[in-house]
Each structure stands twice: as structure tokens, then as C-alpha cells.
Design an enzyme around this catalytic site. Structure first.
Site, PDB file in Angstrom:
ATOM      1  N   GLY A   1      27.288  27.115  56.227  1.00 35.87           N
ATOM      2  CA  GLY A   1      26.783  27.931  57.372  1.00 35.87           C
ATOM      3  C   GLY A   1      28.358  28.389  58.008  1.00 35.87           C
ATOM      4  O   GLY A   1      29.504  28.889  56.843  1.00 35.87           O
ATOM      5  N   CYS A   2      28.383  29.179  58.734  1.00 36.74           N
ATOM      6  CA  CYS A   2      28.835  30.093  59.551  1.00 36.74           C
ATOM      7  C   CYS A   2      30.495  29.184  60.004  1.00 36.74           C
ATOM      8  O   CYS A   2      31.512  29.922  60.547  1.00 36.74           O
ATOM      9  CB  CYS A   2      28.766  30.720  60.997  1.00 36.74           C
ATOM     10  SG  CYS A   2      27.812  31.389  61.024  1.00 36.74           S
ATOM     11  N   TYR A   3      30.545  27.732  59.873  1.00 28.32           N
ATOM     12  CA  TYR A   3      31.625  26.567  60.412  1.00 28.32           C
ATOM     13  C   TYR A   3      32.376  26.322  58.867  1.00 28.32           C
ATOM     14  O   TYR A   3      33.101  25.862  59.227  1.00 28.32           O
ATOM     15  CB  TYR A   3      30.704  25.654  61.089  1.00 28.32           C
ATOM     16  CG  TYR A   3      30.435  24.901  60.713  1.00 28.32           C
ATOM     17  CD1 TYR A   3      30.283  23.957  59.220  1.00 28.32           C
ATOM     18  CD2 TYR A   3      29.283  25.061  60.699  1.00 28.32           C
ATOM     19  CE1 TYR A   3      29.879  23.214  58.588  1.00 28.32           C
ATOM     20  CE2 TYR A   3      27.868  24.184  59.822  1.00 28.32           C
ATOM     21  CZ  TYR A   3      28.838  22.924  59.480  1.00 28.32           C
ATOM     22  OH  TYR A   3      27.623  22.120  58.379  1.00 28.32           O
ATOM     23  N   ALA A   4      32.036  27.266  57.854  1.00 27.52           N
ATOM     24  CA  ALA A   4      32.467  26.487  56.611  1.00 27.52           C
ATOM     25  C   ALA A   4      34.414  26.610  56.349  1.00 27.52           C
ATOM     26  O   ALA A   4      34.876  25.737  55.476  1.00 27.52           O
ATOM     27  CB  ALA A   4      31.831  26.830  54.975  1.00 27.52           C
TER      28      ALA A   4
ATOM     29  N   PHE B   1      30.800  27.889  65.088  1.00 24.82           N
ATOM     30  CA  PHE B   1      29.368  27.016  64.455  1.00 24.82           C
ATOM     31  C   PHE B   1      28.761  26.960  63.154  1.00 24.82           C
ATOM     32  O   PHE B   1      28.622  28.676  62.936  1.00 24.82           O
ATOM     33  CB  PHE B   1      28.797  27.518  66.279  1.00 24.82           C
ATOM     34  CG  PHE B   1      29.664  27.866  67.089  1.00 24.82           C
ATOM     35  CD1 PHE B   1      29.735  27.236  68.296  1.00 24.82           C
ATOM     36  CD2 PHE B   1      29.748  29.069  67.334  1.00 24.82           C
ATOM     37  CE1 PHE B   1      31.142  26.701  69.342  1.00 24.82           C
ATOM     38  CE2 PHE B   1      30.958  29.733  68.492  1.00 24.82           C
ATOM     39  CZ  PHE B   1      31.230  28.748  69.723  1.00 24.82           C
TER      40      PHE B   1
END
Length: 385
Positions: free
Chosen positions: A152-155, A351
């Protein structure tokens, strides 16, 4: 031995949509009058003006993947159909960005690359973009390849952490990190609020970073990696999730996510910084993942940041939308390009599902352009105009 982020490059797919256009399309596809009003309200409040997509289907009624049906609604392609377009478009965008990254950073030649770390959560292919980067650019076939999937967005943070660890273990390592997401391929049209919010926020894009333990050339600003830290927001697992369905990937995105982040972010960062013998006031620049306007407002409020502290995050959200994992790299790149001081401590935050909070502390070194030069350039532009 420290690791350095020498350069960050970005790329977008070819198709650009205004927020007004996207809002109009979505209003035409939802069925309930209440949902149509909700679409207008949500899109108006996103803080997004434009976004990019790998598909031009939204410009026409008979697209390759998405088609408007006789009753005015939109079809729902299968996961296989969506993933087939991902495999094709991701390869093209990844190879394009890899070439651009090396061209923009002459300190490194293609033969210097020892590792490729590729992160994506919006599709799967094997051989995938990491393979095609090596083949199409003519990199050494011995380059080590790693794929970070479905985080997701934190990768970007585990990808950069992995790269830094390679460089700390092997001073000769040169790692190409790439985050690439084609979120628009998983458009899910529904009258449900969470579906409308997801469609209003997410977009497509890619970003890459060159990381090594080599001493930077000094001809451009760079980041010195100080450290990474992971944390989980308590009792938040059900509020953000990403799973695979029969008709694309499904996003669970609760309206409580911004509040959950806001109510926990200060205590989390205070604890993280204490382990590094730092305080919030030691941070000069903030690179916060713009997951949405409300998230930025919550972070700004609870960290008691100056009004302009998250200006770069807001600009990225405005111009590109939430591209998932590449987005925070767009913010970090923007801060490098507009750096006016020789040094700044930078905190990056993103996040994602879980609810997971990833943080990194970087020391930004070098100025891209001095304030005096910037003023002179502005004066010259005014004269020319």
C-alpha cells in the site's frame, strides 16, 4: 557506513484528467440521487485538481477496460482484465522512469546498478517490471531483483530501508528503488461512501530513487539516511484494508482514518524521536504522504506545525492525487528541488493498511538554488514577460 539518496525521479502515465471531469463522470455512473450529491461534495473537498491514469477509457464510452452501458452505468471488468492492462502499462512506465532516473543522475552508469527493488500493490506480473528494467535498459543480468508487493501507500519506506541495508552491508552496492502504482485500473463504481472516497482520491504514478553508500558528488542536494521506524495505530485494522476481489482490488477506507492518524501521530513520533535523542522541534522539513486533505490537516494540527510546513504535500496532492506508494517520493523530490539551505533534518511519513505508520528521518544536504538566485530568476522572468 551511511547510505545516501542521491536522486529521485518521477513519471506519470500519459492521460491527464481534471477533478471536474472525473467528478462529472462519476456522477453519471452512480445511480442514487443521494450518491450523486455525495460525489459532488467529496470531489470538491479532496484538494485535487488533476490526476493521471494509464487508461484513456474515461474519455470515451467504449473503452478497452471500462465501458458505459446502455443504462448509463459502467461495467465492472474482471481482475484478470485489469491486471492484463497493469502488466502492459507498468512495464512501459517502469522502463521509461528507469531510463529517466539514470539520465538525470550522471554520477551512476547503468553498469553500476547492483540491485533493483520494485514496489507495487496494484498489479502482479512475472516476469514483471523489475525484469524488464534490466532487459530493456541492458543492465547487468546479475543485478539482484526484489519485489515488495501489496503493502500500500507506505511501501516506499520498506523499499528504501531494504536498499539502505544493502548499501550498509556492501559499500559497492547501488540500488534502484522504484514505486509504481496504477490505482485507476481498480475503479469500483458504487453508491457506497467508501467507494466514492477511494475513487475521488487515488491516481496513477511512479517514482524512483538511486541509493548507495558512495559519497555524493555534491552538485545537487541529496538525503543522508538517518533511520526508519514502523508503528501500528491501535485498534485500527478494520479501517483501512486492500484485498483482491473477482472484479479488481477492493479498498476499505473508513471515514475515521484521518481522526485515527491525528489522535495517535504526536505520541508515536515523540516516542520514535526519543529513541534517536531527538524532539519534534529538531525537524526542519516534513514530507508527509498526502493520503487526503483531511489527513494532512490532522497531522498539521496535532503536530502543531506552521501553516506552510505541509505545502509540498498539498501541492503533490493537488497536481497528482494520491498515487499510493510513489506519492511520498514525489514530496521528497519537491523538497530537494526547492531546497534553499545547505542542511535540513527531514521527517518523512506515510500511512497504509493496518493502519500502518512508516517514518524515516533524512538529513537533507545541499541547496538546489539560493534565495538570492531564486529572487534574481524571478526578476529576470518578470522583465522578459
Amino acid at each position: 557506513m551511511p547510505a545516501y539518496i542521491h536522486h529521485i525521479a518521477t513519471a506519470t502515465p500519459p492521460f491527464l484528467y481534471s477533478n471536474e471531469f472525473a467528478c462529472g463522470r462519476m456522477k453519471g455512473w452512480v445511480t442514487e440521487p443521494r450518491a450523486k450529491r455525495m460525489v459532488e461534495m467529496i470531489y470538491e473537498r479532496t484538494g485535487i485538481e488533476t490526476r493521471y491514469s494509464a487508461s484513456d477509457d474515461f474519455l470515451k464510452d467504449d473503452g478497452e477496460l471500462f465501458r458505459t452501458l446502455p443504462d448509463g452505468t459502467i461495467n465492472s471488468p474482471t481482475t484478470g482484465q485489469r491486471n492484463a492492462l497493469y502488466a502492459k502499462a507498468a512495464r512501459e512506465l517502469a522502463v521509461k522512469l528507469a531510463r529517466k532516473t539514470l539520465a538525470e543522475c550522471p554520477q551512476f552508469a547503468k553498469g553500476d546498478i547492483t540491485h533493483v527493488v520494485f514496489a507495487s500493490c496494484t498489479g502482479f506480473a512475472n516476469p514483471g517490471p523489475d525484469y524488464h528494467i534490466i532487459r530493456d535498459l541492458g543492465l547487468n543480468e546479475s543485478v539482484e531483483r526484489y519485489t515488495i508487493g501489496f503493502m500500500g501507500c507506505y511501501a516506499a519506506f520498506p523499499a528504501m530501508r531494504m536498499a539502505a541495508q544493502f548499501c550498509e552491508a556492501n559499500p559497492q552496492a547501488v540500488v534502484l528503488v522504484m514505486c509504481l502504482e496504477l490505482c485507476s485500473l481498480h475503479l469500483q463504481v458504487s453508491d457506497k461512501p467508501e467507494s466514492i472516497v477511494a475513487n475521488a482520491l487515488f491516481a496513477d504514478g511512479a517514482a524512483a530513487a538511486l541509493i548507495s553508500a558512495r559519497e555524493p558528488s555534491g552538485d545537487r542536494p541529496y538525503y543522508r539516511v538517518q533511520g526508519f521506524h514502523s508503528a501500528l495505530v491501535p485498534a485500527s485494522e478494520a479501517h483501512m484494508a486492500w484485498d483482491i476481489g473477482d472484479n479488481g482490488f477492493n479498498m476499505v477506507l473508513s471515514a475515521y482514518v484521518p481522526d485515527l492518524i491525528g489522535s495517535n501521530i504526536r505520541a508515536m513520533l515523540v516516542g520514535i524521536f526519543a529513541k534517536r535523542e531527538m524532539e519534534l522541534d529538531d525537524i526542519d522539513e516534513w514530507a508527509v504522504h498526502p493520503g487526503g486533505r483531511a489527513i494532512l490537516e490532522q497531522v498539521e494540527q496535532h503536530l502543531e506545525l506552521p501553516d506552510d510546513a505541509l505545502e509540498m504535500s498539498r501541492r503533490v496532492l493537488r497536481d497528482y492525487g494520491n498515487m499510493s506508494s510513489p506519492t511520498v517520493l514525489f514530496v521528497l523530490k519537491g523538497l530537494l528541488e526547492e531546497a534553499e539551505t545547505d542542511r535540513a533534518m527531514t521527517c518523512a511519513i506515510a500511512f497504509g493498511p493496518g493502519l500502518t505508520v512508516e517514518t524515516a528521518v533524512f538529513e537533507r544536504c545541499g541547496a538546489a538554488i539560493s534565495a538570492t538566485q531564486k529572487a534574481r530568476t524571478s526578476e529576470q522572468a518578470a522583465v522578459c514577460a
